[in-house]
Design an enzyme around this catalytic site. Structure first.
Site, PDB file in Angstrom:
ATOM      1  CG  HIS A 544      -1.408  -1.277   1.004  1.00 37.10           C
ATOM      2  ND1 HIS A 544      -1.773  -2.072   2.350  1.00 37.10           N
ATOM      3  CD2 HIS A 544      -2.217  -1.422   0.362  1.00 37.10           C
ATOM      4  CE1 HIS A 544      -2.379  -3.223   2.315  1.00 37.10           C
ATOM      5  NE2 HIS A 544      -2.943  -3.110   0.989  1.00 37.10           N
TER       6      HIS A 544
HETATM    7  C1  LIG Z   1       1.225  -7.799  -4.857  1.00 41.85           C
HETATM    8  C2  LIG Z   1      -0.493  -6.043  -4.198  1.00 41.85           C
HETATM    9  C3  LIG Z   1      -1.148  -7.248  -3.633  1.00 41.85           C
HETATM   10  C4  LIG Z   1      -2.335  -5.951  -3.513  1.00 41.85           C
HETATM   11  N1  LIG Z   1      -3.520  -6.405  -3.162  1.00 41.85           N
HETATM   12  C5  LIG Z   1      -4.249  -5.593  -2.965  1.00 41.85           C
HETATM   13  C6  LIG Z   1      -5.783  -6.176  -2.191  1.00 41.85           C
HETATM   14  O1  LIG Z   1      -6.340  -7.151  -1.329  1.00 41.85           O
HETATM   15  N2  LIG Z   1      -6.611  -4.737  -2.084  1.00 41.85           N
HETATM   16  C7  LIG Z   1      -5.952  -3.566  -1.887  1.00 41.85           C
HETATM   17  O2  LIG Z   1      -7.072  -2.385  -2.143  1.00 41.85           O
HETATM   18  N3  LIG Z   1      -5.300  -3.471  -2.461  1.00 41.85           N
HETATM   19  C8  LIG Z   1      -4.036  -4.523  -2.701  1.00 41.85           C
HETATM   20  N4  LIG Z   1      -2.426  -3.834  -3.506  1.00 41.85           N
HETATM   21  C9  LIG Z   1      -2.285  -2.412  -3.791  1.00 41.85           C
HETATM   22  C10 LIG Z   1      -3.133  -1.917  -5.005  1.00 41.85           C
HETATM   23  O3  LIG Z   1      -3.981  -3.275  -6.250  1.00 41.85           O
HETATM   24  C11 LIG Z   1      -2.405  -0.723  -5.501  1.00 41.85           C
HETATM   25  O4  LIG Z   1      -2.898   0.240  -5.017  1.00 41.85           O
HETATM   26  C12 LIG Z   1      -4.085   0.044  -6.604  1.00 41.85           C
HETATM   27  O5  LIG Z   1      -3.574  -0.981  -8.209  1.00 41.85           O
HETATM   28  C13 LIG Z   1      -2.538   0.845  -7.913  1.00 41.85           C
HETATM   29  O6  LIG Z   1      -3.640   1.260  -8.127  1.00 41.85           O
HETATM   30  P1  LIG Z   1      -2.966   2.693  -8.907  1.00 41.85           P
HETATM   31  O7  LIG Z   1      -3.898   3.198 -10.349  1.00 41.85           O
HETATM   32  O8  LIG Z   1      -2.314   3.756  -8.228  1.00 41.85           O
HETATM   33  O9  LIG Z   1      -1.557   2.099  -9.916  1.00 41.85           O
HETATM   34  P2  LIG Z   1      -1.244   0.364 -11.106  1.00 41.85           P
HETATM   35  O10 LIG Z   1      -3.052  -0.088 -11.059  1.00 41.85           O
HETATM   36  O11 LIG Z   1      -0.235   0.440 -10.215  1.00 41.85           O
HETATM   37  O12 LIG Z   1      -1.054   1.184 -12.577  1.00 41.85           O
HETATM   38  C14 LIG Z   1      -0.215   1.699 -12.585  1.00 41.85           C
HETATM   39  C15 LIG Z   1       0.108   1.496 -13.752  1.00 41.85           C
HETATM   40  O13 LIG Z   1       1.007   1.932 -14.660  1.00 41.85           O
HETATM   41  C16 LIG Z   1       1.484   1.313 -16.149  1.00 41.85           C
HETATM   42  N5  LIG Z   1       3.211   2.133 -15.886  1.00 41.85           N
HETATM   43  C17 LIG Z   1       4.372   2.399 -15.178  1.00 41.85           C
HETATM   44  N6  LIG Z   1       4.924   2.843 -15.570  1.00 41.85           N
HETATM   45  C18 LIG Z   1       4.831   3.397 -17.108  1.00 41.85           C
HETATM   46  C19 LIG Z   1       5.440   4.088 -18.320  1.00 41.85           C
HETATM   47  N7  LIG Z   1       6.424   4.785 -17.912  1.00 41.85           N
HETATM   48  N8  LIG Z   1       4.610   4.088 -18.795  1.00 41.85           N
HETATM   49  C20 LIG Z   1       3.160   3.702 -19.360  1.00 41.85           C
HETATM   50  N9  LIG Z   1       2.772   2.972 -18.355  1.00 41.85           N
HETATM   51  C21 LIG Z   1       2.960   2.141 -16.568  1.00 41.85           C
HETATM   52  C22 LIG Z   1       1.919   0.461 -15.257  1.00 41.85           C
HETATM   53  O14 LIG Z   1       2.495  -0.734 -15.827  1.00 41.85           O
HETATM   54  C23 LIG Z   1       0.571  -0.160 -14.323  1.00 41.85           C
HETATM   55  O15 LIG Z   1      -0.314  -0.600 -15.288  1.00 41.85           O
HETATM   56  C24 LIG Z   1      -1.750  -4.935  -3.817  1.00 41.85           C
HETATM   57  C25 LIG Z   1      -0.720  -4.674  -4.745  1.00 41.85           C
HETATM   58  C26 LIG Z   1       0.004  -5.574  -4.922  1.00 41.85           C
HETATM   59  C27 LIG Z   1       1.126  -5.271  -6.101  1.00 41.85           C
END
Ligand SMILES: Cc1cc2nc3c(=O)[nH]c(=O)nc-3n(C[C@H](O)[C@H](O)[C@H](O)COP(=O)(O)OP(=O)(O)OC[C@H]3O[C@@H](n4cnc5c(N)ncnc54)[C@H](O)[C@@H]3O)c2cc1C
Ligand SMILES: *[C@@H]1O[C@H](CO)[C@@H](O)[C@H](O)[C@H]1NC(C)=O
Ligand SMILES: *[C@@H]1O[C@H](CO)[C@@H](O)[C@H](O)[C@H]1NC(C)=O
Length: 612
Positions: A544
């Site tokens: 997180h």
């Molecule tokens: C293993 C794991 C288990 C988890 N379990 C839970 C859970 O059970 N419940 C919960 O609430 N949360 C959980 N989390 C946390 C939650 O999933 C994340 O906090 C949330 O999905 C993040 O969303 P986001 O939109 O910030 O980023 P992300 O969903 O991480 O998306 C970022 C995206 O940007 C892309 N990207 C990165 N850099 C670049 C670039 N330079 N150019 C183009 N694309 C790029 C990445 O590939 C990715 O697809 C977990 C996380 C992980 C890693």
């Protein structure tokens, strides 16, 4: 053991076939309008779109979907990864996905006196890569946090972020069918399906009862009152993973105004006179550019949004100079990184097979239940079955506000004989053998206490100015001078011990597993010093990480974006993902990422409409 390996073979085959299948979807690409161009980076080169969304993760896909619901708006969605795999559909396999290309595969930098029980003394810090981002590999727990989190969020100079103001966006994102739902808190026609786990394990009933006997209320933790115990609310559709890809991308992917480019890693935002006007991206080692007549939205997540900002010249001045990056705006990007530390060394044995067993998971019945009913053990990620939110005796505030979450695991690292979950957390073989290895033949469950509001925080730095490299990640756990963080975790250990002695657990002769954690044998077992040693040795993150592009007013020296996600001092550039979360949330971050995406899209559409 070998027979278990043989049984795992079909699983392995499913994984391999699923991997292949996902790639072959490219063959059909040319049927799909714009979407068929998703592996054609040249198609988008030097073109102009209204908005460019960087990163197809949990928040980014919400933004892409909601923006393109207006047919007049064109959006280019750039994602570094590829398509989801079939195996990502099976919740139980979530842990195994960390060993595939769906994970960026980072590790925390080494920290002194921490992680001694982990391979190379380093904690895995996975992140999802591909359509869906981290929602593609996460554990699907849906937790919005506590109302008081949003009081803090709003009060830190962010108007519009009070609980009353974010609740509509949580509701908008979900279609909930859960028992015990509080009125007025849940959505019924949003894109994300939220359900109670479709798997009833007897030990979960015992845990809930034991908590109730210990003074916990049974609650809808996403409703009126978070404090208490509850079965889990998960993002599942028919027992399969409901990722952002399924919820937000699939319904929108063939829209003629949504342009999707996969395998495209954004290396910098193009900025002229403090106005963002496009991005540079790399695909197969070739550089391309794309232009935005409206805005550039960074949704690359908590590791990469700050990295892209810094590569673009927005970050701490000294740090950018160190890496020969010309400064555009001096902002504290990456200087704060909060995370939730969890302790995995509390296991208990019971005298009847009421827990999750490998033989039940890998049974015909389990496959049948999953395939036909979308139920059974395969619908449970990380073997997490229930949750409790509590305030420990170490908390020194008066609000009815949790400082700990207890994750109830119907099995443990021994359930799969150390094959997957041990590796996922990076626990070393010796440490595994000395504790979990010795209970492989017993019936046992675990409770992981997770610290919600740490005083210690880490940071994120660039490794180099090469956009193909990952950032450096520092956890800096348990370093607050008062040792408040450590005391809270130890207090939670005591609380779990108390719950384990309630009549409901006693009826099954519940006993704590008292083999010492390797390296902590010299401490008196069950003393605070013993627990400190164990906690330092085998604590892990539950992923997180937040705050690397912290939200706050310009007067807040720690802040990077304002309350409307706009990067301070730069026009047409917003960060819309979990990196902006300014306060430690009392929950996990996926539901919050959806809320952030919904609120971000709402603000963008509002701004767009006011110009028309
Ligand atoms: C293993 C794991 C288990 C988890 N379990 C839970 C859970 O059970 N419940 C919960 O609430 N949360 C959980 N989390 C946390 C939650 O999933 C994340 O906090 C949330 O999905 C993040 O969303 P986001 O939109 O910030 O980023 P992300 O969903 O991480 O998306 C970022 C995206 O940007 C892309 N990207 C990165 N850099 C670049 C670039 N330079 N150019 C183009 N694309 C790029 C990445 O590939 C990715 O697809 C977990 C996380 C992980 C890693
Ligand atoms: C949110 O914060 C502002 C100050 O930034 C304050 O005026 C307002 O009352 C707060 N809203 C709520 C609901 O607490
Ligand atoms: C209690 O909390 C306050 C504010 O967070 C902190 O400054 C103080 O050190 C804490 N006291 C103890 C005894 O931990």
């Amino acid at each position: 053991m070998w027979s278990m390996c043989a049984l795992l073979l079909p699983f392995g085959l499913v994984l391999v076939v699923a991997e292949r299948n996902a790639r072959e979807q490219r063959l059909f690409g040319w049927f799909d309008g714009n979407y068929g161009d998703r592996y054609n980076p040249e198609k988008f080169d030097s073109r102009t779109y209204d908005y460019i969304v960087v990163g197809a993760g949990a928040a980014g896909l919400v933004v892409a979907n909601r923006l393109t619901s207006n047919e007049d708006i064109t959006v280019l969605l750039l994602e570094a990864g590829g398509e989801p795999t079939l195996s990502s559909d099976i919740p139980l396999l979530a842990a195994a996905l960390q060993f595939t290309r769906l994970n960026w595969g980072y590790f925390m930098e080494k920290q002194e006196n921490l992680c001694q029980g982990l391979v190379d003394e380093r904690m895995p810090w996975p992140r999802g890569r591909g359509l869906g981002g981290s929602s593609l590999i996460n554990f699907m727990l849906m937790i919005r946090g506590n109302k008081h989190d949003y009081v803090r969020w709003n009060a830190s100079g962010n108007p519009g972020w009070s609980y009353e103001e974010v609740l509509p966006f949580f509701i908008k994102s979900e279609s909930a069918t859960i028992e015990n739902a509080d009125d007025g808190y849940h959505g019924t026609d949003g894109p994300v399906d939220v359900v109670n786990l479709p798997h009833n394990l007897e030990v979960v009933n015992v845990f809930v009862k034991a908590c109730e006997e210990s003074g916990y209320q049974y609650v809808d933790y996403n409703g009126e009152n978070q404090m208490g115990v509850s079965r889990m609310q998960s993002s599942l559709t028919n027992g399969r993973r409901c990722s952002a890809e399924k919820a937000y991308f699939r319904p929108a992917r063939y829209r003629s105004n949504l342009y999707t480019c996969l395998n495209a890693r954004v290396s910098k935002v193009l900025i002229r006179d403090e106005v963002a006007y496009g991005v540079e991206y790399i695909s197969n080692n070739v550089k391309y550019v794309a232009y935005a007549s409206g805005e550039v939205i960074l949704s690359a997540g908590t590791y990469h949004s700050p990295q892209i900002l810094m590569l673009s010249g927005i970050g701490p001045q000294d740090h950018l100079t160190e890496h020969d990056i010309p400064l555009i705006k001096n902002l504290p990007v990456g200087e704060k990184l909060y995370d939730h530390l969890a302790f995995i060394g509390l296991s208990f044995t019971v005298n009847e097979p009421i827990v999750e067993l490998f033989s039940n998971i890998l049974s015909l019945k389990s496959f049948w239940d999953f395939t036909v009913y979308g139920a059974g053990p395969l619908t449970v990620a990380g073997i997490v079955h229930a949750l409790a939110f509590m305030k420990t005796s170490a908390a020194n505030y008066t609000e009815n506000y949790p400082d700990m979450e207890l994750l109830f695991i119907g099995g443990g690292l021994q359930t799969d004989y150390g094959l997957i979950h041990k590796r996922m957390f990076g626990i070393s073989q010796k440490v595994y053998d000395a504790f979990w290895g010795r209970i492989e033949s017993k019936y046992s469950f675990s409770v992981y206490p997770m610290l919600l509001h740490p005083k210690s925080y880490g940071k994120l730095k660039l490794k180099s100015n090469d956009p193909r490299e990952g950032p450096l990640l520092y956890g800096n756990f348990l370093t607050d001078p008062d040792q408040q963080d450590l005391r809270a975790i130890i207090a939670a250990v005591r609380e779990v011990q108390r719950i384990s002695k309630s009549p409901a657990f006693r009826a099954y002769d519940t006993r704590q597993v008292t083999y010492p954690i390797l390296g902590c044998e010299d401490f008196v077992y069950d003393s605070d010093h013993y627990w400190e040693c164990a906690i330092r040795s085998i604590s892990v993150t539950l992923h997180h990480q937040v705050s690397t592009c912290k939200m706050g007013p310009e007067t807040d020296p720690e802040s990077v974006v304002d309350s409307q996600f706009r990067v301070h001092g730069i026009e047409n550039l917003r960060v819309i993902d979990t990196s902006i979360i300014p306060v430690t949330p009392s929950g996990h971050t996926n539901a919050i990422a959806f809320m952030i995406g919904e609120k971000g899209a709402h603000l963008l559409l509002q701004a767009y409409n006011s110009f028309q």
